[in-house]
Enzyme design. Structure first.
Site, PDB file in Angstrom:
ATOM      1  N   ASP A  60    -108.816  15.568  -1.009  1.00  0.00           N
ATOM      2  CA  ASP A  60    -107.924  16.666  -1.381  1.00  0.00           C
ATOM      3  C   ASP A  60    -107.558  16.496  -2.858  1.00  0.00           C
ATOM      4  O   ASP A  60    -107.956  15.524  -3.495  1.00  0.00           O
ATOM      5  CB  ASP A  60    -106.696  16.692  -0.470  1.00  0.00           C
ATOM      6  CG  ASP A  60    -105.848  15.434  -0.599  1.00  0.00           C
ATOM      7  OD1 ASP A  60    -106.203  14.535  -1.394  1.00  0.00           O
ATOM      8  OD2 ASP A  60    -104.824  15.344   0.095  1.00  0.00           O
ATOM      9  N   PHE A  64    -100.811  18.233  -2.560  1.00  0.00           N
ATOM     10  CA  PHE A  64     -99.985  18.336  -1.364  1.00  0.00           C
ATOM     11  C   PHE A  64     -99.121  17.088  -1.162  1.00  0.00           C
ATOM     12  O   PHE A  64     -97.938  17.190  -0.866  1.00  0.00           O
ATOM     13  CB  PHE A  64    -100.850  18.594  -0.126  1.00  0.00           C
ATOM     14  CG  PHE A  64    -100.033  18.819   1.109  1.00  0.00           C
ATOM     15  CD1 PHE A  64     -99.380  20.026   1.318  1.00  0.00           C
ATOM     16  CD2 PHE A  64     -99.894  17.816   2.060  1.00  0.00           C
ATOM     17  CE1 PHE A  64     -98.600  20.234   2.453  1.00  0.00           C
ATOM     18  CE2 PHE A  64     -99.117  18.013   3.200  1.00  0.00           C
ATOM     19  CZ  PHE A  64     -98.468  19.221   3.389  1.00  0.00           C
ATOM     20  N   ASP A 114    -104.063  22.677  -6.679  1.00  0.00           N
ATOM     21  CA  ASP A 114    -103.277  23.879  -6.379  1.00  0.00           C
ATOM     22  C   ASP A 114    -101.812  23.538  -6.198  1.00  0.00           C
ATOM     23  O   ASP A 114    -101.457  22.366  -6.074  1.00  0.00           O
ATOM     24  CB  ASP A 114    -103.802  24.558  -5.104  1.00  0.00           C
ATOM     25  CG  ASP A 114    -103.599  23.697  -3.871  1.00  0.00           C
ATOM     26  OD1 ASP A 114    -103.665  22.453  -3.988  1.00  0.00           O
ATOM     27  OD2 ASP A 114    -103.368  24.254  -2.780  1.00  0.00           O
ATOM     28  N   ASP A 244    -108.717  20.005   8.973  1.00  0.00           N
ATOM     29  CA  ASP A 244    -108.314  18.600   8.972  1.00  0.00           C
ATOM     30  C   ASP A 244    -106.895  18.538   9.480  1.00  0.00           C
ATOM     31  O   ASP A 244    -106.130  19.476   9.302  1.00  0.00           O
ATOM     32  CB  ASP A 244    -108.348  18.006   7.559  1.00  0.00           C
ATOM     33  CG  ASP A 244    -107.163  18.475   6.727  1.00  0.00           C
ATOM     34  OD1 ASP A 244    -107.229  19.599   6.197  1.00  0.00           O
ATOM     35  OD2 ASP A 244    -106.169  17.744   6.627  1.00  0.00           O
ATOM     36  N   CYS A 282    -112.603  12.987  30.442  1.00  0.00           N
ATOM     37  CA  CYS A 282    -112.985  12.606  29.080  1.00  0.00           C
ATOM     38  C   CYS A 282    -114.187  11.670  29.095  1.00  0.00           C
ATOM     39  O   CYS A 282    -114.300  10.800  29.958  1.00  0.00           O
ATOM     40  CB  CYS A 282    -111.804  11.943  28.379  1.00  0.00           C
ATOM     41  SG  CYS A 282    -112.168  11.387  26.700  1.00  0.00           S
ATOM     42  N   CYS A 284    -114.918   9.546  26.619  1.00  0.00           N
ATOM     43  CA  CYS A 284    -114.759   8.471  25.629  1.00  0.00           C
ATOM     44  C   CYS A 284    -114.761   7.103  26.299  1.00  0.00           C
ATOM     45  O   CYS A 284    -114.541   6.981  27.506  1.00  0.00           O
ATOM     46  CB  CYS A 284    -113.510   8.684  24.781  1.00  0.00           C
ATOM     47  SG  CYS A 284    -112.000   7.924  25.408  1.00  0.00           S
ATOM     48  N   CYS A 287    -111.414   5.996  28.108  1.00  0.00           N
ATOM     49  CA  CYS A 287    -111.210   6.567  29.446  1.00  0.00           C
ATOM     50  C   CYS A 287    -112.184   5.965  30.462  1.00  0.00           C
ATOM     51  O   CYS A 287    -111.887   5.895  31.647  1.00  0.00           O
ATOM     52  CB  CYS A 287    -111.335   8.084  29.395  1.00  0.00           C
ATOM     53  SG  CYS A 287    -109.954   8.843  28.503  1.00  0.00           S
ATOM     54  N   HIS A 313    -109.415   7.671  21.692  1.00  0.00           N
ATOM     55  CA  HIS A 313    -109.375   8.764  22.664  1.00  0.00           C
ATOM     56  C   HIS A 313    -109.031  10.108  22.001  1.00  0.00           C
ATOM     57  O   HIS A 313    -109.723  11.111  22.229  1.00  0.00           O
ATOM     58  CB  HIS A 313    -108.397   8.496  23.807  1.00  0.00           C
ATOM     59  CG  HIS A 313    -108.136   9.730  24.605  1.00  0.00           C
ATOM     60  ND1 HIS A 313    -109.025  10.191  25.560  1.00  0.00           N
ATOM     61  CD2 HIS A 313    -107.161  10.673  24.506  1.00  0.00           C
ATOM     62  CE1 HIS A 313    -108.584  11.346  26.034  1.00  0.00           C
ATOM     63  NE2 HIS A 313    -107.452  11.671  25.409  1.00  0.00           N
TER      64      HIS A 313
HETATM   65 ZN   LIG Z   1    -110.788   9.550  26.451  1.00  0.00          ZN
END
Ligand SMILES: [Zn+2]
Length: 345
Positions: A60, A64, A114, A244, A282, A284, A287, A313
């Site tokens: 960026d 910000f 900006d 993002d 899930c 992942c 999990c 996760h």
């Molecule tokens: Zn998961």
């Protein structure tokens, strides 16, 4: 894009990000400029090499964070004077300085400097701020054009991509004008900034729609700083290509997990003896292996592993949401999967 604030997605190493399927990571110019310093990173070959990440990076502009983290001193036409939140030292960010730092860091995509208009802002103030962002966009672009060969990995055929940023507060006509005038400058891609700053969601959506009407479809369109899983699915369905947000990683470190059944606060006592997987749907590896009871124990005991597992996760859930959205778009299905995802909160 997962947020890798200071050149690290907090709590998890780069090989895990690769396993999760992250294609691009965002890093913050403000943080890396203050520590360890962009010249140090340039000297070490740029951010890709420094953090050992061969996939894409985006930085960026630093603006910000200056507005949100530092002790702000003064915004002038020249740029922004601020004090570091780390040690109180004085610094000046200008469009030229921001691009110089981002060239030194060497991300694939860099952002024009900006001013993120505060919310709420009067119309006259939003216009003034938008006009300054347009002038700063031109200065960012001019500096980039004459210095882009200085990127640490410079070659004849490759250079960084500079994106312009649409501002305009919460005024639909200003958003439209900002988008039109930014597109006239011809950037490699376009971001919509200054959203998700406390406005109602319907307003966020309207500002995105008004901007997207103008921004070219054949260039990347990026909404900065959003959002919840259902928001990212919704905005992608509207035509947004990139987003993002610190939410999946930050929430993970606070024990807030996103699942196919909604949000789950893992520190809740009701999970103390729960042997189920965190989210049975899930895919992942957290999990697949650990119970809610164990994840709760790690969190309430303050074990560092809690942050790591929760982050894995949540990032999987976000990246998988985007995989489903992409799949639905490829199939031309804008109703089935997408509306299914929209019911998640
Ligand atoms: Zn998961």
């Amino acid at each position: 894009m997962p947020c890798g604030t200071a050149g690290s997605v907090k709590a998890i190493p780069q090989d895990v990000l690769e396993e999760l399927g992250a294609q691009i990571v965002l890093a913050n110019t403000y943080h890396l400029y203050l520590r360890p310093g962009h010249e140090l990173i340039r000297g070490l070959g740029g951010l890709h090499k420094f953090m050992s990440w061969e996939r894409a990076l985006l930085t960026d502009s630093g603006g910000f964070q200056v507005f949100s983290l530092s002790e702000l001193r003064k915004v002038t036409e020249e740029g922004v004077n601020f004090r570091s939140h780390l040690d109180g030292t004085s610094h000046l960010f200008t469009p030229e300085r921001s691009i110089e730092i981002q060239i030194a860091l060497g991300a694939d995509i860099i952002m024009a400097f900006d001013e993120c208009t505060e919310h709420p802002a009067e119309r006259s103030r939003a216009r003034e701020s938008m006009e300054m962002t347009l002038r700063w966009a031109k200065r960012s672009q001019d500096y980039f054009q004459s210095h882009k060969h200085e990127v640490p990995w410079a070659s004849e055929s490759q250079t960084q991509m500079l994106f312009g940023i649409v501002q305009g507060g919460m005024y639909a006509d200003l958003r439209r004008e900002s988008a039109e005038r930014t597109v006239e400058m011809d950037f490699a891609g376009y971001a919509i900034g200054g959203l998700s700053v406390g406005e109602p969601r319907a307003q966020t959506e309207e500002m995105i729609v008004r901007s997207l009407e103008v921004l070219p479809k054949d260039k990347p369109r990026y909404v900065m700083g959003v959002g919840y899983p259902d928001e990212i699915a919704q905005y992608a369905a509207m035509g947004v290509d990139m987003m993002d947000c610190v939410l999946p990683t930050r929430a993970a470190r606070h024990g807030l997990l996103f699942t196919s059944q909604g949000r789950m606060n893992i520190k809740n006592l009701r999970f103390a003896q729960d042997q189920n997987a965190l989210d049975p749907k899930c895919g992942c590896k957290v999990c697949a292996r650990y119970s809610r009871a164990y994840l709760r124990h790690l969190f309430v005991s303050g074990e560092p592993l809690a942050a790591a597992l929760n982050t894995v996760h949540n990032l999987w859930f976000y990246l998988d949401t985007m995989r489903s959205v992409r799949h639905a778009i490829e199939l031309g299905d804008h109703t089935g999967t997408l509306s299914g995802k929209l019911s998640l909160t």
